[in-house]
Structures are given as structure tokens and as C-alpha cells.
Design a protein around this motif. Structure first.
Motif, PDB file in Angstrom:
ATOM      1  N   GLY A 292      11.158  98.002  10.607  1.00  0.00           N
ATOM      2  CA  GLY A 292      11.639  99.367  10.635  1.00  0.00           C
ATOM      3  C   GLY A 292      10.515 100.395  10.611  1.00  0.00           C
ATOM      4  O   GLY A 292       9.335 100.088  10.434  1.00  0.00           O
ATOM      5  N   SER A 293      10.894 101.629  10.797  1.00  0.00           N
ATOM      6  CA  SER A 293       9.958 102.744  10.688  1.00  0.00           C
ATOM      7  C   SER A 293      10.682 103.902  10.013  1.00  0.00           C
ATOM      8  O   SER A 293      11.902 104.039  10.112  1.00  0.00           O
ATOM      9  N   VAL A 294       9.914 104.739   9.311  1.00  0.00           N
ATOM     10  CA  VAL A 294      10.498 105.864   8.584  1.00  0.00           C
ATOM     11  C   VAL A 294       9.703 107.129   8.859  1.00  0.00           C
ATOM     12  O   VAL A 294       8.538 107.079   9.279  1.00  0.00           O
ATOM     13  N   THR A 295      10.343 108.253   8.615  1.00  0.00           N
ATOM     14  CA  THR A 295       9.688 109.548   8.745  1.00  0.00           C
ATOM     15  C   THR A 295       9.845 110.317   7.436  1.00  0.00           C
ATOM     16  O   THR A 295      10.630 109.937   6.563  1.00  0.00           O
ATOM     17  N   ILE A 296       9.085 111.390   7.312  1.00  0.00           N
ATOM     18  CA  ILE A 296       9.217 112.301   6.173  1.00  0.00           C
ATOM     19  C   ILE A 296       9.566 113.666   6.740  1.00  0.00           C
ATOM     20  O   ILE A 296       8.769 114.267   7.470  1.00  0.00           O
ATOM     21  N   GLY A 297      10.768 114.138   6.455  1.00  0.00           N
ATOM     22  CA  GLY A 297      11.227 115.413   6.973  1.00  0.00           C
ATOM     23  C   GLY A 297      10.481 116.593   6.362  1.00  0.00           C
ATOM     24  O   GLY A 297       9.805 116.472   5.326  1.00  0.00           O
ATOM     25  N   GLU A 298      10.637 117.753   6.975  1.00  0.00           N
ATOM     26  CA  GLU A 298       9.910 118.943   6.545  1.00  0.00           C
ATOM     27  C   GLU A 298      10.279 119.343   5.121  1.00  0.00           C
ATOM     28  O   GLU A 298       9.408 119.679   4.311  1.00  0.00           O
ATOM     29  N   THR A 299      11.569 119.276   4.787  1.00  0.00           N
ATOM     30  CA  THR A 299      12.007 119.677   3.447  1.00  0.00           C
ATOM     31  C   THR A 299      11.413 118.773   2.377  1.00  0.00           C
ATOM     32  O   THR A 299      10.912 119.247   1.341  1.00  0.00           O
ATOM     33  N   VAL A 300      11.456 117.469   2.609  1.00  0.00           N
ATOM     34  CA  VAL A 300      10.903 116.509   1.652  1.00  0.00           C
ATOM     35  C   VAL A 300       9.387 116.644   1.572  1.00  0.00           C
ATOM     36  O   VAL A 300       8.792 116.546   0.489  1.00  0.00           O
ATOM     37  N   ALA A 301       8.744 116.873   2.715  1.00  0.00           N
ATOM     38  CA  ALA A 301       7.285 117.041   2.723  1.00  0.00           C
ATOM     39  C   ALA A 301       6.875 118.238   1.867  1.00  0.00           C
ATOM     40  O   ALA A 301       5.893 118.172   1.102  1.00  0.00           O
ATOM     41  N   GLU A 302       7.630 119.342   1.971  1.00  0.00           N
ATOM     42  CA  GLU A 302       7.334 120.515   1.149  1.00  0.00           C
ATOM     43  C   GLU A 302       7.554 120.207  -0.332  1.00  0.00           C
ATOM     44  O   GLU A 302       6.766 120.623  -1.189  1.00  0.00           O
ATOM     45  N   TYR A 303       8.624 119.465  -0.634  1.00  0.00           N
ATOM     46  CA  TYR A 303       8.902 119.089  -2.022  1.00  0.00           C
ATOM     47  C   TYR A 303       7.757 118.245  -2.585  1.00  0.00           C
ATOM     48  O   TYR A 303       7.301 118.465  -3.717  1.00  0.00           O
ATOM     49  N   ILE A 304       7.290 117.288  -1.783  1.00  0.00           N
ATOM     50  CA  ILE A 304       6.200 116.410  -2.231  1.00  0.00           C
ATOM     51  C   ILE A 304       4.933 117.229  -2.485  1.00  0.00           C
ATOM     52  O   ILE A 304       4.231 117.020  -3.489  1.00  0.00           O
ATOM     53  N   GLN A 305       4.630 118.160  -1.598  1.00  0.00           N
ATOM     54  CA  GLN A 305       3.430 118.984  -1.758  1.00  0.00           C
ATOM     55  C   GLN A 305       3.511 119.837  -3.018  1.00  0.00           C
ATOM     56  O   GLN A 305       2.554 119.907  -3.806  1.00  0.00           O
ATOM     57  N   GLU A 306       4.647 120.476  -3.235  1.00  0.00           N
ATOM     58  CA  GLU A 306       4.814 121.313  -4.424  1.00  0.00           C
ATOM     59  C   GLU A 306       4.774 120.469  -5.696  1.00  0.00           C
ATOM     60  O   GLU A 306       4.203 120.880  -6.723  1.00  0.00           O
ATOM     61  N   ASP A 307       5.369 119.292  -5.642  1.00  0.00           N
ATOM     62  CA  ASP A 307       5.373 118.388  -6.792  1.00  0.00           C
ATOM     63  C   ASP A 307       3.956 117.943  -7.123  1.00  0.00           C
ATOM     64  O   ASP A 307       3.571 117.862  -8.300  1.00  0.00           O
ATOM     65  N   PHE A 308       3.161 117.680  -6.103  1.00  0.00           N
ATOM     66  CA  PHE A 308       1.775 117.257  -6.289  1.00  0.00           C
ATOM     67  C   PHE A 308       0.962 118.370  -6.955  1.00  0.00           C
ATOM     68  O   PHE A 308       0.208 118.134  -7.908  1.00  0.00           O
ATOM     69  N   VAL A 309       1.115 119.596  -6.468  1.00  0.00           N
ATOM     70  CA  VAL A 309       0.384 120.734  -7.033  1.00  0.00           C
ATOM     71  C   VAL A 309       0.783 120.959  -8.496  1.00  0.00           C
ATOM     72  O   VAL A 309      -0.069 121.162  -9.379  1.00  0.00           O
TER      73      VAL A 309
END
Length: 529
Positions: free
Chosen positions: A448-465
Motif C-alpha cells: 500500500g501507499s499513504v498520503t498526509i493531507g494538508e489539514t493533518v500536515a498543519e496539525y503535525i507542524q503545530e504539534d511539533f512546535v
């Protein structure tokens, strides 16, 4: 109703070949027409199942019969062979048909070239694969009908296997080392091409390929996502993790989670490098008897098509070869010459006090480089060539971390109940229907293959910061490497759920899983980085 064309191809493939040639004697296009013609005849599963497997045919008593051979390509280094594509009288040449009457001399314009390779039974292939592939398939580990003449060309030393010289007439550059393919062709007994001038040349089974079929990374076909039961996959996944834990890891479900993520990993990209993360299960006690393999290997062999267990010991390290090596123009296999998609379980419990010498150091280096970069060097007299691999590695180590290797993930084992070592027949099996679903889950996730959507990507970035800001000290703050690691694990977790996009819920579950792992590492005095 059985086609007469099918019956003729099965009963006398040589005559079928000659008749095809007589219809159009263009020797330049003939190999491609042969592949297309015989491929069409046996295109259906029912038709293909009629072809006998080479594993049950004695070539010394079945000259020029039609056979199929599911195999790994071991050696592509033999020089190509010249054959007479048009024999005397304008007859079809090639595919092992000798010309015994060249009264008018040799016409060099009728010479063509075929590729010669050596193929072996699929190493460490699980016993269930043949049954799933259907009639006509046979377990690669069956004892061969003729004595093996070149055992040094098989990666799993001492195991029953079949080695075959293969001659390819169409798409001669299509086969690469460690490819797993099913080949259909005409079986003969012939000396190896490289040994024709030797007075001691021994005839070996030789397959003149009519057509071949590449096999997927999972060998048995799989789909992603698996729609029939995708809504029940969370419960099925939990059941799978529990089974791996109970039967392979003495009840440790957190360790089983990491094992599941490890075995479904594959090479996603080489530039940039997105490679399978190597996993160490530390605090894994050695067996009471060296002959016992970890039950985890048995469990994984019921889920995966190829599981290689590599028990390290001083004898194995110092007196065997992990990388293939050419000796006297003959490529000897190494223990790490295994197909893409394999899982390799490396046990360190058998290493006792003593010295690791030059050969052992080379072997350890080859194993580390394969884990780190997914390449394996083939050793030739005056050069080395790195071949691409795609193998997942699990290291079972007695200490706080692996004694010999740097791995991406370290999970200390916390056994609850159950045994870590027991005979294969003592592993408790789930119902057949459940086990089939487990294989669908694991195999589908592998492709399989997966993607990371824009909303989740923003959540991950904010969570990291936010997490960096909340760290008590800069030294304790998460790093960009930590973020990359988590994203890799989140992708694998998503695949294991047969979902195609990382969700916020999965991201949070991965953070929880990673936090639990670091807590374990702290408890045993290991580093959390």
C-alpha cells in the motif's frame, strides 16, 4: 472443454514450438512470439495449473517435458550463449534443439544470443504459499528429484532446494539477481554453459524458457485497501497484534505493535531515502538449547511469504559468507542474497565469548550496510557491485541494545506469560479463515501507499512546535529527526489499518506508542534517542 492447443502444448511442447515457427519463420521476432503464444495458452489459472512443477519432475526421465518453476534468480553473471536460431533445412533452432546435420556449413547470420542465468528454489519460502497460489504450485523447499550439483549457489546452507540453469530467449535483460519469477519452459539435462570445456562437466537441470511471470513483493497477490472487511480492520488488527504477542513475544503487545509495523515496511523511495526501519527487540533472552529458533520466526512465517532466520554465532560469522562472492568465475551465494520483500530475523543469543575475525567483520559490515542503505555488495575478483535490496530486519538481542548493529528502533521486551522458544507445532494457530485475513492485512499493507493531507500536515507542524516549546530544556526537546521518525511510523501505522491517509487520531496513537517505548528504554537504562 479442454483446448486441443493446450493439450498439445502440455504433451509435446517441442512440436508446438516447431509448428509456431513454421507459421512464420522470422527468427528475429520469434522469441517474442513464443512468449506471447505460450503465455496466452496458459493465461487462465486453470490452464496454468495443468503444468507440472519442476519440483516433482525428474529431468533424467522426462527429457523435453513442459514444466513450471517458481524461483529466485541467483546468478546473472554467466556469459550469454550463442545458439543457431535456424537449423539446417530451415528448421527452428534454439530451446535446446541440437542440429545434427550442418552439411552446408554454419550460416553465421542465423546465430542469435540467449541469456544464461542460475535460478534456485525461493529461499525460506513459507509452506502456505504454494497452497495459496493454487494447483500447479509446489513448496520450494521440497527435496529435489535429482541431487543438487551446486549447493554453494543457495543462500540457506544445508536446506533442500533445487538449482537450475535457465536459458532465456526473449527479453534477455529482464531478469535481475534476487528477482522471484515463475518460469515455464522445456526441461533438459545439459552441462552448465560455463563448464562446457571442462572434461568433468556435470549435466544439470536446464530450463529453456517459453514465457515467465514476475511475482509481486508479496508473492501471493494482495490488494490495498482490502475492501471486503475494511470496516472491521481495527478489530482484526488488534487480534493480529494479540496473536503475535501471545505466540511470539510471551504476551508483550507493545513489542508486537512494533513488530507488525516493521514487517510491513518496504523501500518507498531511494531519493530521498525512505527505507524500512530496522527494529531491535532488546532484553530478548537466548534459548536454553541452541537448536531452538524463536517462536516469533514461526509466527511470522505463517503471515509472510519469506522469513529468513539468521542465528548469529562465532562459527556463522567467521566461517560463512553473508555477501555473494565470485570464485573461479562462479558466483557463490551469501546468506543475505534473499528476495525483495523478505523479512530477516537476526538472533544474537548464540554469540559467545571469542574472537570475530576478518570474515566475521566483513559479514557484520554487510549486514549493517544492508539494514542502513538497503544494498548488498557482490564481491568479484577485482571489483564490488552494490545491488539494491528491500528486506525488513528484526534483531533479537539479549542486552539493552543490539551488540553489533545500529538500528532505527529499539524496544525492550517485557514478557508477561508464555514461551519465547517452542517447537513450531506448539504454536497455537488461529482459525484458518482468520489466518487468511491476517495475511491479507499484512500483505496488503506491504504494497500500500499513504498520503498526509494538508489539514493533518498543519496539525503535525503545530504539534511539533508546541512540543518543542513545552520541553523543560533544549536537550530534551524533540528534533527534526524525531519528527521524521514519527511521520514514518505514522505512515506504517496507517498502512496497518488499511487506510490511505494519515489521520490526526493515528498521529496521536503513534505519539502514545513512541512515548511508551521511550519509557521502557528509560526503565532499563537505555538511551531514548
Amino acid at each position: 472443454m479442454v483446448s486441443s492447443v493446450l493439450v498439445d502444448a502440455l504433451s509435446d511442447p517441442t512440436r508446438a514450438l516447431l509448428e509456431l515457427y513454421d507459421a512464420n519463420q522470422d527468427i528475429d521476432t520469434f522469441p517474442a512470439r513464443v512468449a506471447a503464444h505460450f503465455g496466452d495458452i496458459f493465461a487462465s489459472k486453470d490452464a496454468f495449473s495443468e503444468i507440472p512443477s519442476l519440483h516433482i519432475i525428474d529431468p533424467t526421465h522426462n527429457d523435453r517435458c513442459l514444466v513450471s518453476f517458481r524461483a529466485m534468480i541467483q546468478d546473472t553473471s554467466p556469459s550469454p550463449e550463442m545458439y543457431l536460431a535456424k537449423r539446417s533445412g530451415g528448421r527452428c533452432g534454439g530451446w535446446g534443439m541440437a542440429d545434427d546435420g550442418l552439411e552446408d556449413g554454419l550460416n553465421y547470420s542465423d546465430l542469435r544470443e540467449n541469456a544464461v542465468v542460475w535460478a534456485v528454489s525461493v529461499p525460506a519460502e513459507s509452506s502456505w504459499v504454494a497452497a495459496e497460489l493454487g494447483p500447479g504450485s509446489h513448496v520450494s523447499g521440497l527435496r529435489p528429484p535429482v541431487p543438487e550439483s551446486h549447493p554453494h549457489k543457495f543462500p540457506c546452507a544445508g536446506q533442500p532446494h533445487l538449482g537450475v540453469q535457465v536459458k532465456v530467449y526473449d527479453r534477455v535483460d529482464s531478469l535481475q539477481s534476487t528477482d522471484v519469477v515463475t518460469m515455464v519452459g522445456i526441461l533438459t539435462m545439459e552441462p552448465m554453459t560455463a563448464e562446457l570445456e571442462s572434461p568433468n562437466a556435470v549435466p544439470v537441470p536446464t530450463l529453456h524458457v517459453l514465457f515467465s511471470r514476475p511475482l509481486p513483493l508479496t508473492i501471493a497477490p494482495r490488494v490495498f485497501p482490502y475492501y471486503p472487511v475494511v470496516s472491521t480492520f481495527p478489530a482484526l488488527r488488534d487480534e493480529l497484534v494479540s496473536w503475535i504477542a501471545d505466540e511470539g513475544l510471551a504476551g508483550d503487545k507493545d513489542a508486537a505493535e512494533w513488530v507488525l509495523l516493521s514487517i510491513i515496511a518496504k523501500v518507498q523511495s531511494r531519493t530521498p531515502a525512505l527505507l524500512p526501519p530496522s527494529l531491535t527487540i532488546s532484553r530478548f533472552p537466548p534459548p536454553s538449547a541452541q537448536s531452538l529458533a524463536p517462536s516469533l520466526s514461526t509466527v511470522l512465517s505463517h503471515l509472510l511469504p519469506i522469513v529468513v532466520t539468521l542465528p548469529l554465532s562465532l562459527d556463522v560469522l567467521n566461517n560463512s559468507s553473508f555477501a555473494p562472492e565470485s570464485k573461479n568465475e562462479d558466483l557463490h551465494s551469501g546468506r543475505l542474497q534473499i528476495p525483495r520483500g523478505s523479512v530477516c530475523v537476526v538472533t544474537e543469543g548464540g554469540v559467545t565469548e571469542g574472537g570475530v575475525f576478518d570474515r566475521g567483520i566483513m559479514n557484520l559490515r554487510a549486514l549493517q550496510e544492508m539494514m542502513t542503505g538497503q544494498t548488498l555488495e557482490y564481491i568479484f575478483p577485482f571489483s564490488r557491485f552494490a545491488f539494491k535490496t528491500d528486506v525488513a530486519f528484526l534483531i533479537l538481542s539479549e542486552g539493552k541494545k543490539s551488540t553489533f548493529f545500529q538500528t532505527n528502533i529499539n524496544v525492550p521486551l517485557q514478557p508477561n506469560i508464555g514461551e519465547l522458544y517452542k517447537a513450531a507445532e506448539k504454536v497455537k494457530m488461529p482459525p484458518a479463515e482468520t489466518l487468511a485475513l491476517f495475511r491479507d492485512l499484512v500483505g496488503g499493507a506491504k504494497i500500500g501507499s499513504v498520503t498526509i493531507g494538508e489539514t493533518v500536515a498543519e496539525y503535525i507542524q503545530e504539534d511539533f512546535v508546541a512540543e518543542r516549546k513545552a520541553a523543560p530544556t533544549p536537550a530534551e526537546a524533540v528534533t527534526s529527526d524525531d519528527l521524521i521518525h514519527r511521520m514514518m511510523i505514522a505512515r506504517l501505522f496507517t498502512l496497518s489499518m488499511h487506510q490511505s491517509e494519515v489521520s490526526i487520531d493515528i498521529w496521536e496513537r503513534v505519539k502514545t506508542l513512541e512515548a511508551a517505548r521511550k519509557t521502557r528504554l528509560t526503565a532499563v537504562g537505555g538511551t531514548t534517542k
